[in-house]
Design a protein around this motif. Sequence first.
Motif, short mmCIF file in Angstrom:
data_model
loop_
_atom_site.label_atom_id
_atom_site.label_comp_id
_atom_site.label_asym_id
_atom_site.label_seq_id
_atom_site.Cartn_x
_atom_site.Cartn_y
_atom_site.Cartn_z
N THR A 55 6.45 3.16 -0.81
CA THR A 55 5.37 2.75 -1.70
C THR A 55 4.50 1.71 -1.00
O THR A 55 5.03 0.73 -0.45
N VAL A 56 3.20 1.96 -0.96
CA VAL A 56 2.27 1.00 -0.37
C VAL A 56 1.97 -0.06 -1.41
O VAL A 56 1.37 0.23 -2.46
N GLU A 57 2.39 -1.29 -1.16
CA GLU A 57 2.19 -2.36 -2.14
C GLU A 57 0.95 -3.21 -1.84
O GLU A 57 0.45 -3.89 -2.70
N SER A 58 0.50 -3.16 -0.60
CA SER A 58 -0.67 -3.93 -0.25
C SER A 58 -1.36 -3.28 0.94
O SER A 58 -0.70 -2.79 1.86
N SER A 59 -2.69 -3.26 0.89
CA SER A 59 -3.44 -2.70 2.00
C SER A 59 -4.83 -3.31 2.01
O SER A 59 -5.43 -3.52 0.95
N SER A 60 -5.32 -3.57 3.20
CA SER A 60 -6.68 -4.12 3.30
C SER A 60 -7.68 -3.07 3.78
O SER A 60 -8.80 -3.40 4.13
N TRP A 61 -7.26 -1.80 3.79
CA TRP A 61 -8.17 -0.73 4.21
C TRP A 61 -7.95 0.51 3.37
O TRP A 61 -7.05 0.58 2.58
#
Length: 257
Positions: A251-257
């Motif tokens: 699960t992706v919990e944080s991304s800046s892109w």
Amino acid sequence: MTDHTDHHAPEGLLTRGTVLVVPGRGESPATYDRLGRRLAADAYRVRVTGAPDLDAGDPLGSLARFGARLAAAAGDTAGPDGAALPLVLVGADSGAAALAALLGRADAPAAVAPDAVVLAGLPGRSAAQAPADTWEHELDLRTSCPTHRAVLSGDPGVRRGALDEALPEALLDAAAGARLTVPTLLLAGDADPLADHAALRRIAGALPRARLSVVRGARHDVLNDLQHRSVAAEIVTFLETLRNELQPLITVESSSW
């Protein structure tokens, strides 16, 4: 020439499941060698069968014969301890339509009762298309991948002009109306000229455990187009969720892109 191809998990690895791939119009088992090798490298036992033979004058008989062939193919993949589970059926084009129609019937063979289904490039009835009057035109409908175009062009088992063969209306009706209860992944290219994307969204919404994955830039041969690595990864991700109550393992919990 055999009527199927086989791809085995690497020696020493526990086989994680069995995948039966059903090609579509005009395709041969060799069409899916690249996909078969890629799934097998992830420790899945893969068999690619022949495309279904669909008779518009005998749709029920066509499905019965297709089911019998599929049951035989599934049985032959079993080892001394039976087939490695889960059993997942993957269909492309007419193979996808035939799978959905067959599995939607109450009398589908018990030997092909899958744990999950992948329907790729499911053709839509309402999709408008000019006849593929040349082989280059048919290739353009299928794919923009130069490698896949070369595979199709160089395979004597591929029937040119097959995409102009209309699928039986009864088959399309049965496929669209099939109420599959097993986890189902629908794959479609957003540039597929044979797809009815509104119908695909309705089908996915009507099934209890389904998801529709749309592949950016892909044409009709969504399993083999330029995006084939991402598509294979999507299939493997789907296969792996079968062990985790359909929940992604990452699960992706944080991304800046």
